[in-house]
Design a protein around this motif. Structure first.
Motif, PDB file in Angstrom:
ATOM      1  N   PHE A 152       0.864  -1.184   0.000  1.00 46.91           N
ATOM      2  CA  PHE A 152       0.000   0.000   0.000  1.00 46.91           C
ATOM      3  C   PHE A 152       0.901   1.236   0.000  1.00 46.91           C
ATOM      4  N   VAL A 176      -4.296   1.141  -1.618  1.00 48.59           N
ATOM      5  CA  VAL A 176      -3.825   0.422  -2.803  1.00 48.59           C
ATOM      6  C   VAL A 176      -4.979   0.423  -3.791  1.00 48.59           C
ATOM      7  N   TRP A 181      -2.881  -3.560  -7.104  1.00 51.94           N
ATOM      8  CA  TRP A 181      -2.977  -4.864  -6.444  1.00 51.94           C
ATOM      9  C   TRP A 181      -2.884  -5.992  -7.485  1.00 51.94           C
TER      10      TRP A 181
END
Length: 188
Positions: A152, A176, A181
């Protein structure tokens, strides 16, 4: 939000929807970890609560999950309850926030990072969710290690009222994106 699955498994953990039947295990985890988590979680000021009140609270969580709202999952290592992790609608409509606590006797082993990864993946199964967030007080370095390990980014620092005794009043807000991701997952 569509209802999240009732359970998911990671390499070492089972994450599953809590029910009132889990009250003894969760209550014991909270009692064992009160000194560890009280500095960071404002609701710990109300602990201990009665078993009946905790079961009622857990029934409320279960109903919220059934209705497609917030999801509070127990974290289980084999058959032992070692904490909770949840997905909450606390921010923009395209975002979910992960909240968590871990039993004091199970810290430093990567369990929360493993649970946080699974919850981030679950969050992105929800239609319209483009970001997942983790918020914590700046003084809570252990909680800050989780989003950092998960990749993140620290999106902002926000001054906020102090709600728990260990807080400084500066909230770190990590995020994020769905694309970041997915790229991270593809690289591993």
């Amino acid at each position: 939000m569509k209802r999240l699955p009732e359970r998911t498994e990671t390499t070492r953990l089972l994450l599953r929807q809590l029910t009132p039947a889990d009250e003894p295990a969760m209550g014991a985890s909270l009692r064992d970890s009160a000194d560890h988590i009280s500095p960071w979680l404002p609701w710990m000021a109300n602990e201990p609560i009665s078993r009946a009140d905790r079961r009622e609270l857990m029934s409320t969580w279960e109903q919220e999950w059934r209705d497609g709202g917030d999801a509070i999952f127990g974290i289980f290592l084999e058959d032992e309850h070692i904490g909770n992790v949840g997905l909450h609608r606390r921010g923009p409509t395209d975002s979910l926030e992960i909240g968590y606590w871990l039993h004091a006797g199970h810290t430093g082993r990567g369990y929360m990072t493993e649970a946080g990864s699974a919850m981030t993946t679950l969050a992105f199964t929800q239609p319209g969710i483009e970001r997942v967030a983790i918020h914590h007080d700046r003084a809570n370095a252990a909680s800050g290690a989780v989003p950092r390990r998960l990749g993140f980014i620290l999106a902002r620092e926000v001054t906020k009222p102090i709600d728990a005794p260990g807080e400084e009043g500066v909230e770190y807000q990590w995020e994020v994106s769905r694309d970041a991701w997915a790229a991270r997952a593809a690289a591993t």
